[in-house]
Enzyme design. Structure first.
Site, PDB file in Angstrom:
ATOM      1  CG  ASP A  60     100.369  26.290 -40.349  1.00  0.00           C
ATOM      2  OD1 ASP A  60      99.548  26.739 -39.525  1.00  0.00           O
ATOM      3  OD2 ASP A  60     100.036  25.742 -41.398  1.00  0.00           O
ATOM      4  CB  CYS A  85      89.157  46.258 -38.508  1.00  0.00           C
ATOM      5  SG  CYS A  85      90.176  44.820 -38.893  1.00  0.00           S
ATOM      6  CB  CYS A 111      85.962  28.273 -42.402  1.00  0.00           C
ATOM      7  SG  CYS A 111      87.392  28.933 -43.288  1.00  0.00           S
ATOM      8  CB  CYS A 171      88.021  30.148 -49.213  1.00  0.00           C
ATOM      9  SG  CYS A 171      86.869  31.489 -49.621  1.00  0.00           S
TER      10      CYS A 171
END
Length: 351
Positions: free
Chosen positions: A137, A191, A217, A244
């Site tokens: 990350d 999806c 976002c 979130c």
């Protein structure tokens, strides 16, 4: 009959599982032109917001070899943090705030990197000529596209990794190596016609499926964005004060994720599952550092965190918070003071 020895790829996957990784796959370190073009388009449209480092190291992000020319293969890894509780349970609460599931336990950077290093050490012991680099990350590594290329999942319409076994709850890491490992088949997108994640976003951060405008976002706004949040987006933040989970939590593939697979360090701290806004608004710098020691939340600092709590207070409809909010209107940090003034006006205005 003598069984054939297991391939190096199979032995790596077995060792990764023993170290707690729920998913392991292999991909080429070479450039994928389509992947690079999509990154350039996203950056060109400015949808990365103020995350200047995304563009500053574009050449390194285009491919693993752009970062490390000697790399031949990527070992993509995923570690489950599937929650045992409903991440949306506190939606609309006027007294409690919401912290993203991934930040309720220990800092994943430290936990995942420690285990990546253990796997890398094992690999070098097995194959002494191997050279390795580990990433989680904080480096210019495109973990999600690489994870898809390595077959551990696919990038869903919310742009996050989706696993058929672990849903949307995977921390991703990567090991670059000079070894030639057999690449997996890229994972097929599953999806379908579902758009639950897109419809769940309270700030309309998805201009289209598979496209995220970070500037809208809530995770970006509450974590990466340093200044005041645009007023037209504040109501959408609701009571979310760090990150979130909405687009992740509604993914139907989560029904296959098991909280039992989560690593112990990722289990939520009791005080972060349902934190009370009144207590968070009272935090000074020392109190903030003490509360979030060992947590990724500590990285954003007290001022940005309290700013987020003030937006949540302003959205709460809880007039009992007005006195605490009022005290913060003269805070030394101008962004905090402005957020407090906005929140106070919301709490004291006539319905």
């Amino acid at each position: 009959m003598v069984n054939a020895p297991a391939s190096l790829e199979a032995r790596i996957a077995e060792q990764a599982s023993a170290l707690g990784f729920a998913a392991c796959g292999f991909a080429s370190a070479g450039e994928n032109p389509l992947r690079a073009a999509r990154l350039e388009e996203w950056l060109g449209e400015g949808q990365h917001g103020s995350m200047e480092w995304m563009a500053a190291r574009l050449d390194h992000r285009r491919s693993p070899q752009g970062l490390w020319p000697a790399a031949r293969s990527v070992i993509a890894l995923g570690m489950s943090y599937a929650p045992a509780h409903d991440p949306l349970a506190l939606a609309g609460s006027g007294t409690h705030a919401r912290i993203s599931v991934y930040a309720q336990g220990r800092d994943y950077h430290d936990v995942v990197k420690k285990r990546l290093k253990a796997l890398a050490r094992w690999l070098v012991a097995e194959v002494p000529e191997a050279e390795v680099k580990v990433f989680v990350d904080t480096a210019p590594v495109m973990e999600k596209p690489l994870g898809e290329a390595a077959g551990i999942g696919w990038q869903g319409k919310h742009t996050n990794m989706v696993s058929p076994s672990h849903g949307s709850w995977l921390f991703l890491g990567a090991i670059y190596t000079t070894l030639d490992l057999a690449p997996a088949e890229p994972h097929r997108d599953q999806c379908g016609s579902c758009r639950a994640c897109i419809d769940a976003c309270p700030t309309d951060a998805f201009p289209a499926p598979y496209r995220l405008d970070a500037r809208r976002c809530i995770s970006y706004l509450t974590i990466e964005h340093k200044g005041p949040v645009a007023e037209d987006l504040r109501a959408g933040i609701g009571n979310r004060i760090y990150g979130c989970d909405d687009c992740l939590a509604v993914c139907p593939w989560n029904k296959f994720a098991s909280a039992a697979q989560a690593i112990r360090e990722f289990l939520p701290r009791a005080e972060l599952v349902a934190p009370r806004l009144a207590e968070l608004l009272a935090l000074d710098d020392a109190g903030f550092r003490a509360l979030f020691s060992g947590s990724p939340i500590k990285r954003i600092g007290r001022d940005r965190f309290v700013r987020n709590c003030l937006y949540a207070a302003g959205n709460s409809g809880n007039a009992a918070l007005a006195d605490q909010v009022s005290a913060l209107t003269t805070d030394a940090d101008p962004v905090v003071a402005e957020a407090a003034q906005w929140a106070l006006a919301r709490l004291t205005s006539n319905p």
